[in-house]
Write a protein that holds these residues in place. Sequence first.
Motif, PDB file in Angstrom:
ATOM      1  N   ASN A  38      16.291  -5.358  23.466  1.00 20.18           N
ATOM      2  CA  ASN A  38      15.288  -6.337  23.671  1.00 20.18           C
ATOM      3  C   ASN A  38      13.176  -6.158  23.226  1.00 20.18           C
ATOM      4  O   ASN A  38      12.294  -6.494  23.022  1.00 20.18           O
ATOM      5  CB  ASN A  38      15.619  -6.905  24.538  1.00 20.18           C
ATOM      6  N   GLN A  39      13.465  -4.327  23.512  1.00 24.89           N
ATOM      7  CA  GLN A  39      12.678  -4.467  23.559  1.00 24.89           C
ATOM      8  C   GLN A  39      11.311  -3.900  21.490  1.00 24.89           C
ATOM      9  O   GLN A  39      10.390  -4.386  22.072  1.00 24.89           O
ATOM     10  CB  GLN A  39      11.712  -2.747  23.845  1.00 24.89           C
ATOM     11  N   ARG A  88      22.873 -13.217  20.640  1.00 24.55           N
ATOM     12  CA  ARG A  88      21.885 -13.019  21.056  1.00 24.55           C
ATOM     13  C   ARG A  88      21.624 -11.781  21.022  1.00 24.55           C
ATOM     14  O   ARG A  88      21.119 -10.850  20.373  1.00 24.55           O
ATOM     15  CB  ARG A  88      21.984 -12.996  22.764  1.00 24.55           C
ATOM     16  N   GLN A 119      13.117  -6.366  19.435  1.00 24.46           N
ATOM     17  CA  GLN A 119      14.336  -7.697  19.175  1.00 24.46           C
ATOM     18  C   GLN A 119      13.236  -8.419  17.941  1.00 24.46           C
ATOM     19  O   GLN A 119      13.768  -8.309  16.733  1.00 24.46           O
ATOM     20  CB  GLN A 119      14.558  -8.148  20.412  1.00 24.46           C
ATOM     21  N   THR A 163      14.601   0.498  19.818  1.00 30.26           N
ATOM     22  CA  THR A 163      15.478   1.714  20.069  1.00 30.26           C
ATOM     23  C   THR A 163      14.458   2.113  21.162  1.00 30.26           C
ATOM     24  O   THR A 163      13.484   2.623  20.122  1.00 30.26           O
ATOM     25  CB  THR A 163      16.609   2.079  20.106  1.00 30.26           C
ATOM     26  N   GLU A 192      27.733  -6.336  26.978  1.00 33.44           N
ATOM     27  CA  GLU A 192      26.596  -6.898  25.673  1.00 33.44           C
ATOM     28  C   GLU A 192      25.617  -5.422  25.415  1.00 33.44           C
ATOM     29  O   GLU A 192      24.490  -5.364  26.258  1.00 33.44           O
ATOM     30  CB  GLU A 192      26.187  -7.796  26.418  1.00 33.44           C
ATOM     31  N   THR A 193      26.902  -4.368  24.840  1.00 30.60           N
ATOM     32  CA  THR A 193      26.060  -2.363  24.727  1.00 30.60           C
ATOM     33  C   THR A 193      26.419  -2.479  23.109  1.00 30.60           C
ATOM     34  O   THR A 193      26.959  -3.844  22.367  1.00 30.60           O
ATOM     35  CB  THR A 193      26.425  -2.396  25.380  1.00 30.60           C
ATOM     36  N   LYS A 242      22.114  -0.074  25.680  1.00 33.37           N
ATOM     37  CA  LYS A 242      22.187  -2.197  26.699  1.00 33.37           C
ATOM     38  C   LYS A 242      21.386  -3.073  25.437  1.00 33.37           C
ATOM     39  O   LYS A 242      20.448  -2.804  25.383  1.00 33.37           O
ATOM     40  CB  LYS A 242      21.798  -1.985  27.637  1.00 33.37           C
ATOM     41  N   TYR A 243      22.197  -5.006  25.723  1.00 31.24           N
ATOM     42  CA  TYR A 243      21.215  -5.285  25.440  1.00 31.24           C
ATOM     43  C   TYR A 243      19.691  -5.136  25.402  1.00 31.24           C
ATOM     44  O   TYR A 243      18.734  -5.856  24.834  1.00 31.24           O
ATOM     45  CB  TYR A 243      21.413  -6.970  25.467  1.00 31.24           C
ATOM     46  N   ASP A 244      19.207  -5.242  27.327  1.00 30.00           N
ATOM     47  CA  ASP A 244      17.901  -5.091  27.818  1.00 30.00           C
ATOM     48  C   ASP A 244      17.161  -3.985  26.781  1.00 30.00           C
ATOM     49  O   ASP A 244      15.675  -4.138  27.091  1.00 30.00           O
ATOM     50  CB  ASP A 244      17.450  -4.591  28.359  1.00 30.00           C
ATOM     51  N   GLU A 245      17.887  -3.064  26.255  1.00 32.68           N
ATOM     52  CA  GLU A 245      17.198  -1.872  25.607  1.00 32.68           C
ATOM     53  C   GLU A 245      17.149  -1.936  24.757  1.00 32.68           C
ATOM     54  O   GLU A 245      15.588  -2.166  24.110  1.00 32.68           O
ATOM     55  CB  GLU A 245      17.518  -0.692  25.863  1.00 32.68           C
TER      56      GLU A 245
END
Length: 276
Positions: free
Chosen positions: A266-267, A218, A269, A228, A243-244, A261-264
């Motif tokens: 994902n914006q 991922r 991705q 980012t 997961e950074t 972070k991974y979620d950030e």
Amino acid sequence: MKNVVSIRLHGRGKVYYFDPQDIELHTNDAVIVQTSQGIDLGFCTGEISNIDISNFEHELKPVMRKATEEDLEHFAENLKLEAEAFEIAKEKIQEHELNMRLVDVECMFDNQRIIFYFTADGRIDFRDLVKDLASVFCLRIELRQIGVRDEARLIGGLGVCGHELCCCSFLQDFYPVSIKMAKQQNLAMNPAKISGACGRLLCCLQYEHDAYVDAYKRMPKIGQIVQTPLGQGKVATVNLLKETARVFIEIDGDTETKTFKYDELNQGQDKCRSSK
């Protein structure tokens, strides 16, 4: 579902499940059990639990009874016999000039046999040794060659984490461990740090392997261009555990590194692409 109790025979080595029948048992209780090798004494490593045994390969052996004072005295006598047998066997091995290392001796509770565990680099012709030992103890003699992992399980000890070795506490079976697992977890390729007491790769490398594989799939790769919250940047390093990712970003004409972070990530991705 069936009631089972976990028992460590002789108080060391691998844990086995037994059928407690109608006997009330608790942790550390000494019990007499029926095994495929004969009658033996063991100690409960936990409380009775109700589990699904449909995947068990063999039918559960029964707990015969709780150990009595006489049983414990007999067990203590067997321990003395094991210590004596260990020294005698070491002398006999030297006499026969066999290239083998004696690890442990186990005397069955019913005194029907004595088992000698050893390690060796190859096959050993120990027929004459067995005859000598049988003449000394007048019991059935078994010699079993084991691997270095089983040796560590029998001897026991502490791991690099400071806890009791996994194979001596909860690990039931040994699973393959590869150097690739250590690399995926970004560990230093230092044998002293990634090897256990047995000299092989740490068994615990396998515990979180699936989580690292999932994160590796991922997370963006080093050198990849990602989007980012601060704009487009290039991945410098990745921390799979947290997961950074640290990303090179150009801000006001200066190149800086920021951690996201991974979620950030994902914006953007779907816009991620490898640098060329």
